[in-house]
Design a protein around this motif. Structure first.
Motif, PDB file in Angstrom:
ATOM      1  N   HIS A 403       0.840  -1.192   0.000  1.00 32.29           N
ATOM      2  CA  HIS A 403       0.000   0.000   0.000  1.00 32.29           C
ATOM      3  C   HIS A 403       0.884   1.253   0.000  1.00 32.29           C
ATOM      4  CE1 HIS A 403      -3.440   2.595   1.031  1.00 32.29           C
ATOM      5  NE2 HIS A 403      -2.560   3.250   1.782  1.00 32.29           N
ATOM      6  N   PHE A 423      -0.508  -5.018   2.958  1.00 28.17           N
ATOM      7  CA  PHE A 423      -0.530  -4.070   4.064  1.00 28.17           C
ATOM      8  C   PHE A 423       0.302  -4.600   5.234  1.00 28.17           C
ATOM      9  CE2 PHE A 423      -4.421  -3.320   1.749  1.00 28.17           C
ATOM     10  CZ  PHE A 423      -4.602  -1.940   1.792  1.00 28.17           C
ATOM     11  N   LYS A 428      -4.416  -0.713   8.863  1.00 28.59           N
ATOM     12  CA  LYS A 428      -5.766  -0.222   8.576  1.00 28.59           C
ATOM     13  C   LYS A 428      -6.442   0.421   9.781  1.00 28.59           C
ATOM     14  CE  LYS A 428      -6.525  -3.746   5.005  1.00 28.59           C
ATOM     15  NZ  LYS A 428      -7.375  -4.869   4.544  1.00 28.59           N
ATOM     16  N   ARG A 431      -7.221   4.305   9.926  1.00 32.80           N
ATOM     17  CA  ARG A 431      -6.930   4.849   8.596  1.00 32.80           C
ATOM     18  C   ARG A 431      -8.076   4.449   7.653  1.00 32.80           C
ATOM     19  NH1 ARG A 431      -1.583   3.018  10.051  1.00 32.80           N
ATOM     20  NH2 ARG A 431      -0.068   4.741  10.065  1.00 32.80           N
ATOM     21  N   TYR A 434      -7.622   3.633   3.879  1.00 35.18           N
ATOM     22  CA  TYR A 434      -6.731   2.569   3.419  1.00 35.18           C
ATOM     23  C   TYR A 434      -7.258   1.901   2.146  1.00 35.18           C
ATOM     24  CZ  TYR A 434      -9.999  -1.024   5.016  1.00 35.18           C
ATOM     25  OH  TYR A 434     -11.102  -1.824   5.171  1.00 35.18           O
ATOM     26  N   GLU A 452      -3.177  -8.593   4.415  1.00 36.24           N
ATOM     27  CA  GLU A 452      -2.708  -7.809   5.556  1.00 36.24           C
ATOM     28  C   GLU A 452      -1.923  -8.716   6.496  1.00 36.24           C
ATOM     29  OE1 GLU A 452      -4.419  -4.787   9.027  1.00 36.24           O
ATOM     30  OE2 GLU A 452      -5.800  -6.020   7.859  1.00 36.24           O
TER      31      GLU A 452
END
Length: 489
Positions: A403, A423, A428, A431, A434, A452
């Motif tokens: 990201h 990520f 996240k 945010r 995102y 993630e």
């Protein structure tokens, strides 16, 4: 003897080739590029391009800009043949959403963009003596300690824009007719001064070119650049203006940046930095662009955003490229975006960049092992001109990256493409934005996979992360199968 002559001839030819490469690098200001990069960029820059030099010289206002234009052409998007029937442009452009102010010198469309006639831009309302607007970033880095931290802060509301009104409009109150991009150009407190404080009797420069003015947020951020270019496309559609008809006015105090400034000129025409204007100028026709936070692209929770495909096609063509890259599943193209420490912004003079991938080479090897005959690229995109970046991205079938702003290139992928966005752990949290690149993929109906990290042990010092190879292999394989409708053993 003949052999000796051939040897000398070969040496002479080699010297000529090296001299040519060095000359091209010098002429086109290819800073710090390796010889292969110089060769690559030269092929792009010289392939059918014709240099056009624009000189603006009206009264005492002179700007010289050189840029390459691949296609001096008219696009249907900016003609009456192109219907404005999709949101939000359809609503913004409705006649009953048009507010006329100041003897029709100021017209506000749908509260989001405006057209202004005979307006004075007075740089004394914006810049301090130490202003840096329009200075190349590389020239500012050595003297960054002499620049105030708030150097790029925009200061409207000091008489930056002025219009003469013969009749003060009855009952005019900016609070009753909101213009969401208003404070990008004029503070609310200055509206009354704007409407009555012209500069009658002054010896003033007149600039007649149709101009689109805008303010950048983060001048070195690819995502915000993409939003601004899309916003400008929408305004040009609404006002029926071809690229060859316009001049760009960048109204902020930020430096020039290599790739972005060049790309503005390539796509839209000559660019003026407000920091280069030292005395008042009367602009005959100015459109104020849509402000970044109100761009359709900033509404990342929306299910659909219109006009994106036409914008993409236009932008890629303006860089001399074919927007319709065909899918070839026998030779799929995979691009992996990497991140490096580098000074991209004076606000981060140390050049520390987060979310770097530790095991870059292993990722490339892993992808090669899972997709037969794959063509894989792992460029540091930001060192290339925008045209080179688009050349890579517009021919990419699968894009892989952490990201970051570079993932804005999802906007320029082919319509069949797939994206793997990665990520760090807990990124996240707090945010909500995102998902901006996932939103672009959703709007464009691209294949998208998000990963993630959940394992703290693979996140290492210096903002590095060791990406699990099995995750990359599984997800890239899945994207390839979705795109090509095949099953890999």
């Amino acid at each position: 003897m003949a052999s000796s002559i051939q040897t000398k001839t070969s040496i002479f030819c080699a010297i000529l080739v090296i001299a040519l490469i060095v000359s091209v690098a010098y002429i086109f200001d290819v800073d710090g590029f390796s010889i292969p990069q110089i060769l690559s960029n030269s092929v792009f820059s010289l392939g059918g391009a014709s240099e056009v030099r624009y000189t603006f010289n009206e009264a005492n206002l002179t700007f010289n800009k050189s840029f390459f234009s691949f296609r001096e052409r008219d696009y249907v998007y900016f003609t009456s043949a192109y219907p404005i029937d999709k949101e939000p442009l359809a609503t913004w452009s409705k006649p009953d959403n048009l507010k006329r102010v100041c003897d029709d010198k100021l017209m506000i469309y749908g509260e989001h963009y405006a057209m202004v006639h005979d307006i004075i831009f007075d740089p004394r309302g914006m810049y301090r003596p130490e202003a840096t607007g329009g200075i190349p970033l590389k020239d500012l880095i050595p003297i960054v300690n002499q620049i105030k931290p708030d150097f790029a802060r925009y200061e409207p509301g000091k008489g930056l824009w002025k219009i003469n009104c013969n009749v003060q409009p009855g009952g005019w109150n900016p609070a009753h007719v909101p213009f969401y991009g208003l404070t990008s150009f004029i503070s609310k407190e200055e509206w009354s001064k704007l409407l009555v404080s012209g500069a009658n009797g002054q010896n003033i420069t007149v600039f007649s070119n149709f101009t689109i003015a805008f303010r950048r947020g983060d001048y070195a951020n690819m995502h915000q650049y993409t939003m601004n270019t899309f916003n400008m496309f929408l305004v040009m559609v609404a006002l029926r203006k071809q690229p060859k008809e316009i001049t760009i006015l960048i109204v902020d105090d930020a430096p020039q940046t290599f790739a972005f400034d060049q790309a503005w000129e390539r796509a839209y025409g000559p660019t003026i930095h407000a920091g280069h204007i030292k005395s008042p100028v009367l602009f005959k026709n100015v459109a104020w662009n849509i402000h970044e936070p109100f761009s359709p692209m900033a509404q990342y929770k929306e299910n659909e955003v219109h006009y994106l495909e036409d914008f993409r096609s236009f932008f890629i063509q303006q860089h001399g490229l074919n927007p319709d890259y065909p899918l070839d599943c026998t030779r799929p193209h995979v691009t992996v975006i990497f991140r490096r420490n580098k000074v991209y912004h004076l606000g981060n003079i140390e050049g520390n960049v987060g979310r770097k991938i530790l095991n870059e080479a292993e990722i490339v090897s892993a992808i090669k092992s899972v997709i037969p005959n794959v063509y894989i690229r792992a460029p540091l995109l930001e060192v290339y001109p925008m045209g080179e970046q688009l050349s890579i991205i517009s021919s990419t079938d699968i894009l892989v990256g952490m990201h970051g702003a570079g993932m804005s290139h999802t906007m320029y992928l082919p319509r069949h493409a797939g994206v793997l966005e990665m990520f760090p752990k807990d990124f996240k949290v707090n945010r909500p934005w995102y998902c901006v690149y996932e939103a672009i993929c959703r709007w464009r109906k691209l294949h998208y996979i998000s990963w993630e990290n959940r394992n703290s042990s693979i996140e290492l010092p210096f903002d590095q992360i060791a990406i699990p190879l099995e995750m990359v292999v599984a997800n890239v394989k899945m994207l390839y199968e979705k795109i090509c409708h095949v099953h890999l053993n």
